[in-house]
Scaffold this active site. Structure first.
Site, PDB file in Angstrom:
ATOM      1  CG  HIS A  18      -0.417  -0.100   2.526  1.00 30.78           C
ATOM      2  ND1 HIS A  18       0.344   0.906   3.059  1.00 30.78           N
ATOM      3  CD2 HIS A  18      -0.473  -1.066   3.481  1.00 30.78           C
ATOM      4  CE1 HIS A  18       0.722   0.594   4.280  1.00 30.78           C
ATOM      5  NE2 HIS A  18       0.249  -0.616   4.559  1.00 30.78           N
ATOM      6  CG  HIS A  21       3.800  -1.388   2.601  1.00 27.73           C
ATOM      7  ND1 HIS A  21       2.760  -2.185   2.192  1.00 27.73           N
ATOM      8  CD2 HIS A  21       3.902  -1.564   3.938  1.00 27.73           C
ATOM      9  CE1 HIS A  21       2.253  -2.825   3.248  1.00 27.73           C
ATOM     10  NE2 HIS A  21       2.924  -2.462   4.309  1.00 27.73           N
ATOM     11  CB  CYS A 126      -0.467  -8.063  19.558  1.00 28.47           C
ATOM     12  SG  CYS A 126      -1.134  -7.429  17.993  1.00 28.47           S
ATOM     13  CB  CYS A 129       2.727  -6.352  17.446  1.00 21.61           C
ATOM     14  SG  CYS A 129       1.742  -4.894  17.667  1.00 21.61           S
ATOM     15  CB  CYS A 143      -2.689  -4.890  20.232  1.00 20.15           C
ATOM     16  SG  CYS A 143      -1.449  -4.034  19.262  1.00 20.15           S
ATOM     17  CG  HIS A 146      -2.034  -4.025  15.047  1.00 16.65           C
ATOM     18  ND1 HIS A 146      -0.813  -4.254  15.641  1.00 16.65           N
ATOM     19  CD2 HIS A 146      -1.787  -3.812  13.736  1.00 16.65           C
ATOM     20  CE1 HIS A 146       0.129  -4.208  14.726  1.00 16.65           C
ATOM     21  NE2 HIS A 146      -0.420  -3.944  13.562  1.00 16.65           N
ATOM     22  CE  LYS A 294     -13.569  18.859  -1.043  1.00 18.03           C
ATOM     23  NZ  LYS A 294     -13.009  19.863  -0.104  1.00 18.03           N
ATOM     24  CE  LYS A 297     -19.000  12.355   1.387  1.00 15.41           C
ATOM     25  NZ  LYS A 297     -18.831  13.509   2.281  1.00 15.41           N
TER      26      LYS A 297
HETATM   27  N1  MSP Z   1       8.124  -7.089   8.781  1.00 16.35           N
HETATM   28  C1  MSP Z   1       8.305  -6.000   9.672  1.00 16.35           C
HETATM   29  C2  MSP Z   1       9.655  -5.351   9.436  1.00 16.35           C
HETATM   30  C3  MSP Z   1      10.836  -6.252   9.616  1.00 16.35           C
HETATM   31  S1  MSP Z   1      12.321  -5.444   9.227  1.00 16.35           S
HETATM   32  C4  MSP Z   1      13.488  -6.458   9.777  1.00 16.35           C
HETATM   33  C5  MSP Z   1       7.202  -4.964   9.442  1.00 16.35           C
HETATM   34  N2  MSP Z   1       6.566  -5.051   8.282  1.00 16.35           N
HETATM   35  S2  MSP Z   1       5.357  -4.082   7.853  1.00 16.35           S
HETATM   36  O1  MSP Z   1       5.013  -4.516   6.527  1.00 16.35           O
HETATM   37  O2  MSP Z   1       4.322  -4.113   8.832  1.00 16.35           O
HETATM   38  O3  MSP Z   1       5.901  -2.638   7.833  1.00 16.35           O
HETATM   39  C6  MSP Z   1       7.026  -2.307   7.058  1.00 16.35           C
HETATM   40  C7  MSP Z   1       7.262  -0.828   7.054  1.00 16.35           C
HETATM   41  O4  MSP Z   1       6.171  -0.152   6.416  1.00 16.35           O
HETATM   42  C8  MSP Z   1       7.408  -0.211   8.452  1.00 16.35           C
HETATM   43  O5  MSP Z   1       8.584   0.572   8.517  1.00 16.35           O
HETATM   44  C9  MSP Z   1       6.206   0.683   8.563  1.00 16.35           C
HETATM   45  O6  MSP Z   1       6.457   1.847   9.311  1.00 16.35           O
HETATM   46  C10 MSP Z   1       5.936   1.024   7.107  1.00 16.35           C
HETATM   47  N3  MSP Z   1       4.580   1.493   6.963  1.00 16.35           N
HETATM   48  C11 MSP Z   1       3.419   0.777   7.045  1.00 16.35           C
HETATM   49  N4  MSP Z   1       2.380   1.654   6.992  1.00 16.35           N
HETATM   50  C12 MSP Z   1       2.845   2.921   6.894  1.00 16.35           C
HETATM   51  C13 MSP Z   1       2.269   4.162   6.701  1.00 16.35           C
HETATM   52  N5  MSP Z   1       0.973   4.336   6.684  1.00 16.35           N
HETATM   53  N6  MSP Z   1       3.105   5.212   6.481  1.00 16.35           N
HETATM   54  C14 MSP Z   1       4.462   5.060   6.395  1.00 16.35           C
HETATM   55  N7  MSP Z   1       5.032   3.903   6.578  1.00 16.35           N
HETATM   56  C15 MSP Z   1       4.262   2.856   7.036  1.00 16.35           C
HETATM   57  O7  MSP Z   1       7.009  -4.136  10.318  1.00 16.35           O
END
Ligand code: MSP
Length: 511
Positions: A18, A21, A126, A129, A143, A146, A294, A297
């Site tokens: 997403h 990421h 959790c 997490c 948690c 979450h 917005k 929507k």
């Molecule tokens: N698998 C673990 C990381 C292990 S590293 C040895 C993990 N994975 S995760 O998929 O949940 O998250 C990966 C990264 O995506 C994290 O750094 C997290 O902060 C980032 N993001 C997930 N959602 C986010 C936002 N909405 N905004 C910015 N980054 C975010 O944690």
């Protein structure tokens, strides 16, 4: 040649890629591209985190084996990154054979060094997490991250003696004040350590989806303890000592703020326990959030239901706005280190002001006037143009900002140069002048476009290539190392300049 090693966290495969990421990965990508551009030997690592209860649960819910599930879902990340022009040098999967070998060697080393021991663990877990909580850390009975109910678990586990590293960690933090940035996040990690560290349960018997513990069959390593080690797997830990010495410990881990404890406390302690240096640089970024009604929507299928950031796929945006515009927005609008609000309105506003009006306009207007006043052949720049100063200021500011992991500032500085070139054209109005009198001003504007192509190439690689080729240059700006390539006067003149379609046609603001 300097080396630059940058990593993203490895992403859980139970989720689809997403925009959150993408925020992290695009930033790491742009920083890696900058380092390649300044001639550093660069290693950019990303990948997927495929073990643990959460993934096993998702596989079961989808009626497939964990392996089938992770093959399918890991590929979605690789595909998403291709769609965002991510230039990772390696893509690690924690189910890779090479990773099993490294995890087993690394943790065996810690075991042999006496920092892993067996005990019984009882706690509130959790699954989202993949972490235990104490009752006072919970939000009511849920948690705190979450909002999901936690489960009472009891296991006969191996424990990592994290408590033995309290003093050494504090000393490491004090000796390396810049290792964790921004300072507020460093302080957060430090006060966590100073609050007292408990030993951590690092194996599980309740599930088999993980890396087996080499000294005790029936146990697998806890997902975080396997995942963190990916940063060493990729540089050949246990296989190629020279390679490890070349890249470690001067790594740059880019991570989100909710995984500070794992990266800034556990991971340095694990490295110490295994007898290697802790990672030299950890940069913590904030979250991208969606609060605006917005957006809900305009994006929701039924026009009403709220849309979460995690529901927005990068592809849904790149199809509509283009890869580079999405990259630019992610890099420019939410500085690394703070939280940011994502909205389609914000994306469009930034697109129209910076990309359509400023950059797109400069490219179009220079090409048009070179067409009408110079028969489409670009003149050479003037060595005394006032824009020469603007260009060297932009280069210095951008270089400084990329070094500080501040892509938004690097781009801001570049856009000041674009603004200066537009202002110079408005002041001199070459479109009104006689042919033959405008060579200096147009040559200098072309030189700005050449330098701008170089400076934007880490953020917007395809746009940089396109401008480079429209002003008649061969190859790609990314083949020309900085700072030398950005010295004023590099545009040779005598090249054919092409107008082409608008780079960034203006977008209508959403209702
Ligand atoms: N698998 C673990 C990381 C292990 S590293 C040895 C993990 N994975 S995760 O998929 O949940 O998250 C990966 C990264 O995506 C994290 O750094 C997290 O902060 C980032 N993001 C997930 N959602 C986010 C936002 N909405 N905004 C910015 N980054 C975010 O944690």
């Amino acid at each position: 040649m300097d080396r630059f090693y940058i990593t993203t966290p490895i992403f859980y495969v139970n989720d689809v890629p997403h925009l959150g990421h993408a925020y992290c990965t695009v930033n790491a990508d742009a920083i890696a591209r900058w380092h390649r551009l300044i001639g550093d030997s660069t290693l950019f690592l990303t990948g997927t985190d495929e073990h643990g209860a959460k993934v096993a649960e998702a596989a079961e819910a989808n009626g497939v084996t964990p392996r089938e599930w992770t093959d399918r879902t890991s590929a979605r990340f690789a595909e998403a990154w291709r769609g965002l022009a991510i230039s990772n040098d390696d893509f690690i999967r924690t189910t890779d054979e090479r990773h099993y070998a490294t995890v087993q060697q690394f943790l065996q080393k810690i075991y042999d060094n006496g920092f892993i021991a067996k005990d019984t663990y009882r706690g509130l877990y959790c699954v989202s997490c993949e972490d235990y909580y104490t009752a006072d850390q919970l939000d009511g009975d849920k948690c705190p991250v979450h909002g999901r109910p936690v489960t009472e678990m009891e296991e006969d586990n191996y424990f990592f003696r994290l408590s033995a590293f309290e003093d050494r960690l504090i000393e490491w933090f004090e000796k390396n004040p810049d290792a964790i940035r921004p300072a507020s996040k460093r302080n957060e990690a430090l006060s966590f350590i100073k609050g007292g560290l408990k030993d951590v349960s690092i194996t599980r018997t309740s599930l088999s989806w993980g890396v087996p513990v080499p000294w005790d069959e029936g146990h697998v390593f806890y997902v975080w303890y396997d995942a963190l080690i990916n940063y060493l797997t990729a540089i050949g830990y246990g296989e190629d000592a020279e390679k490890v010495a070349a890249w470690w410990p001067n790594v740059h881990h880019l991570i989100g703020k909710e995984i500070i404890r794992f990266h800034c406390v556990w991971w340095p302690a694990m490295c110490m326990a295994a007898g290697i240096e802790p990672p030299a640089n950890i940069f913590v970024h904030g979250w991208l959030l969606v609060g605006g009604q917005k957006l809900s929507k305009s994006m929701a299928a039924d026009g009403d239901a709220p849309v979460k950031l995690t529901d927005i796929t990068p592809a849904s945006l790149t199809e509509e706005y283009g890869v580079d515009a999405v990259r630019y927005h992610l890099l420019r609008d939410t500085p690394l280190g703070t939280d940011g609000e994502f909205s389609i309105e914000g994306l469009i506003a930034r697109y129209n002001s910076d990309l359509a009006n400023n950059l797109g306009n400069l490219v179009a207007r220079v090409a048009t006037v070179v067409g009408s006043k110079c028969d489409g052949v670009g003149p050479a720049p003037s060595p005394t143009s006032p824009l020469a100063d603007s260009a060297s200021t932009a280069l210095a500011a951008a270089a400084d900002a990329w070094e500080r992991f501040a892509p938004h500032e690097a781009l801001e500085a570049t856009w000041r140069l674009i603004g200066a070139a537009n202002a110079e054209l408005e002041a001199t109005e070459p479109w009104k002048a006689e042919p033959g009198t405008v060579d200096d001003v147009l040559g200098s504007a072309l030189e700005v476009l050449r330098i701008v192509s170089l400076l934007i190439s880490p953020a917007m690689p395809a746009t940089a290539d396109e401008i480079w080729s429209r002003i008649g240059l061969a190859g790609s700006p990314s083949d020309h190392p900085l700072p030398a390539a950005a010295a004023w006067g590099g545009y040779p003149g005598g090249l054919s300049v092409t107008k082409g379609d608008p780079l960034f046609p203006r977008r209508k603001a959403t209702a």
